[in-house]
Design an enzyme around this catalytic site. Sequence first.
Site, PDB file in Angstrom:
ATOM      1  N   LYS A 202      -2.474  13.481  -5.235  1.00 17.28           N
ATOM      2  CA  LYS A 202      -1.957  12.190  -4.764  1.00 17.28           C
ATOM      3  C   LYS A 202      -3.081  11.314  -4.201  1.00 17.28           C
ATOM      4  CE  LYS A 202       0.344   8.948  -2.959  1.00 17.28           C
ATOM      5  NZ  LYS A 202       1.313   8.059  -3.526  1.00 17.28           N
ATOM      6  N   CYS A 256      -0.921   2.474   1.044  1.00 18.22           N
ATOM      7  CA  CYS A 256      -1.347   3.640   0.251  1.00 18.22           C
ATOM      8  C   CYS A 256      -2.811   3.538  -0.131  1.00 18.22           C
ATOM      9  CB  CYS A 256      -0.505   3.714  -1.023  1.00 18.22           C
ATOM     10  SG  CYS A 256       1.245   3.615  -0.691  1.00 18.22           S
TER      11      CYS A 256
HETATM   12  N1  SAJ Z   1      -5.092  -4.507  -6.340  1.00 14.24           N
HETATM   13  C1  SAJ Z   1      -6.247  -5.189  -6.689  1.00 14.24           C
HETATM   14  N2  SAJ Z   1      -6.682  -5.068  -7.975  1.00 14.24           N
HETATM   15  C2  SAJ Z   1      -6.045  -4.307  -8.892  1.00 14.24           C
HETATM   16  C3  SAJ Z   1      -4.880  -3.600  -8.512  1.00 14.24           C
HETATM   17  C4  SAJ Z   1      -4.437  -3.718  -7.222  1.00 14.24           C
HETATM   18  O1  SAJ Z   1      -6.853  -5.900  -5.892  1.00 14.24           O
HETATM   19  O2  SAJ Z   1      -6.512  -4.242 -10.039  1.00 14.24           O
HETATM   20  C5  SAJ Z   1      -4.594  -4.606  -4.959  1.00 14.24           C
HETATM   21  C6  SAJ Z   1      -3.183  -5.152  -4.881  1.00 14.24           C
HETATM   22  O3  SAJ Z   1      -3.156  -6.544  -4.876  1.00 14.24           O
HETATM   23  C7  SAJ Z   1      -2.727  -4.559  -3.575  1.00 14.24           C
HETATM   24  C8  SAJ Z   1      -3.428  -3.197  -3.532  1.00 14.24           C
HETATM   25  O4  SAJ Z   1      -4.486  -3.286  -4.461  1.00 14.24           O
HETATM   26  O5  SAJ Z   1      -3.169  -5.327  -2.475  1.00 14.24           O
HETATM   27  C9  SAJ Z   1      -2.551  -2.024  -3.895  1.00 14.24           C
HETATM   28  O6  SAJ Z   1      -1.670  -2.349  -4.949  1.00 14.24           O
HETATM   29  P1  SAJ Z   1      -1.317  -1.372  -6.146  1.00 14.24           P
HETATM   30  O7  SAJ Z   1      -0.367  -2.058  -7.040  1.00 14.24           O
HETATM   31  O8  SAJ Z   1      -2.569  -0.875  -6.782  1.00 14.24           O
HETATM   32  O9  SAJ Z   1      -0.716  -0.108  -5.444  1.00 14.24           O
HETATM   33  P2  SAJ Z   1       0.492   0.181  -4.431  1.00 14.24           P
HETATM   34  O10 SAJ Z   1      -0.097   0.413  -3.077  1.00 14.24           O
HETATM   35  O11 SAJ Z   1       1.601  -0.781  -4.537  1.00 14.24           O
HETATM   36  O12 SAJ Z   1       1.003   1.561  -5.054  1.00 14.24           O
HETATM   37  C10 SAJ Z   1       0.081   2.639  -5.243  1.00 14.24           C
HETATM   38  C11 SAJ Z   1       0.329   3.251  -6.612  1.00 14.24           C
HETATM   39  N3  SAJ Z   1      -0.747   4.182  -6.949  1.00 14.24           N
HETATM   40  C12 SAJ Z   1      -1.397   4.131  -8.130  1.00 14.24           C
HETATM   41  O13 SAJ Z   1      -1.156   3.292  -8.974  1.00 14.24           O
HETATM   42  C13 SAJ Z   1      -2.424   5.187  -8.381  1.00 14.24           C
HETATM   43  C14 SAJ Z   1       1.660   3.956  -6.622  1.00 14.24           C
HETATM   44  O14 SAJ Z   1       1.853   4.653  -7.848  1.00 14.24           O
HETATM   45  C15 SAJ Z   1       1.753   4.943  -5.450  1.00 14.24           C
HETATM   46  O15 SAJ Z   1       3.005   5.583  -5.407  1.00 14.24           O
HETATM   47  C16 SAJ Z   1       1.585   4.157  -4.180  1.00 14.24           C
HETATM   48  O16 SAJ Z   1       0.277   3.568  -4.200  1.00 14.24           O
HETATM   49  C17 SAJ Z   1       1.730   5.093  -3.006  1.00 14.24           C
HETATM   50  O17 SAJ Z   1       2.790   5.096  -2.382  1.00 14.24           O
HETATM   51  O18 SAJ Z   1       0.811   5.874  -2.754  1.00 14.24           O
END
Ligand code: SAJ
Length: 436
Positions: A202, A256
């Site tokens: 995770k 996360c």
């Molecule tokens: N972000 C970026 N650039 C990107 C992708 C995301 O700047 O290319 C930023 C987003 O805007 C946001 C942050 O990162 O501020 C996190 O967003 P996210 O969509 O990457 O992730 P979360 O926190 O919504 O969800 C993640 C997911 N993990 C992965 O994709 C590996 C989700 O599957 C998990 O269940 C979740 O964390 C968790 O609960 O751990």
Amino acid sequence: MKLCVIGLGYIGLPTAIMFAKHNVEVHGVDINTEVIKGLVLGNIHIEEPGLQEMLDEVMDSGRLSFGTITQPADAFIISVPTPIKADKSANLDYVVQATQSILPYIKKNNLIILESTVPPRTVEDVMMPLLEQTRLNVKEDLYISHSPERVLPGNLLEELVYNDRIVGGINTISSERTAELYRKFVKGTIHLTDATTAEMVKLMENTYRDVNIAFANEMAKIAENVGFNVWEAIELANCHPRVNIHKPGPGVGGHCIAVDPWFIYESAPTIAKLIHTSREINDSMPSFVVQKLKSMFPFPAEAKIAILGLSFKGNIDDIRESPAVTVVSQLLEVGFQLSVFDPHVGEKFPNKEENLEDTVKGAHAILVLTDHREFKEVDSKEMRNLMKGNIVLDTRNILDLEKWTEAGFSSYVLGGAATDVLRRTEINAISFKGGE
Ligand code: SAJ
């Protein structure tokens, strides 16, 4: 089969509802009485597409109940928050309290599953010693496992069902019992491992994403120096079959990805150098955005910035660890006047307006911080008419900036070519002095 879900947040609530939909008798528990009051009346307290409808569907079945007190059950799922402390170590208080709260109800043959994201060895070193207080033989009388939630807010119901699931038991029988339970609705593959590996899987997934985003953010900064558009460059690089660079932005938020890398760091601080540097790069992005605005507006107190977006990512209402919130507070510290708009965030927030028009009225610049779908459709001409100034700064690359430029805007995207930025900054500084 009766299931008790402890912690009805972004993960626990959808999980409880999903099990109830699949014919399991579920009792959902939360310490927040307001949340429980709402749920008893059938109202969810989080924004997640389809969740309210699913609750409506199962409410009449009689299989789902809510309360502040745990009940005896065959299985317990713990899905409580694991925030970080100021020193960036994991705060396991909620996990400890939740485990303690089920102790009086635990019987031989019960299944106990931790879904919360935790540092490695939490199940073995924190939960198991607590469960030993039941006087049962934890390895023989109970089934214990970690099955981390891995669903994406905004696409939760789909991912709960179709994502693969990791199940790490303290022994094989615990893993098997856990998998059997999730098979009631999971259509993805359920992979069995041990508890510590599951904890690390995770953390590794989210840390991979954090490191990758840090790389993209570093490239965005480099792009502004060297003179290329990082978004175009990433798109082209990603045409390679083995490259998948993530997106730059104003920082990484949520509970996360901005948090979990610290749990690995905590367990190996002298080794986890890349992880630490990536966190620093991503945490530097809000002030990078603020510096950009400061360079455009030498007299912040005279400039009003219209902020579009507060939540940590698009189309959700969650502002926890949101980089947008950090940008807002840093802009206020510098002395800018602000108006803030987020159509998804219901809670009160300083300078928050109820609609877009009031937000941009009289503003000198628009700053896009969250990639909400509504913002992509904003009418640039209408904005230009409402505003005093003509700057738009898009940190998410969601606007069609050509259209905005045609509408009279000096348009800027984070990670855009340096020459453009300089030229625009000059133009803006001049027009601003001219009293716009
Ligand atoms: N972000 C970026 N650039 C990107 C992708 C995301 O700047 O290319 C930023 C987003 O805007 C946001 C942050 O990162 O501020 C996190 O967003 P996210 O969509 O990457 O992730 P979360 O926190 O919504 O969800 C993640 C997911 N993990 C992965 O994709 C590996 C989700 O599957 C998990 O269940 C979740 O964390 C968790 O609960 O751990």
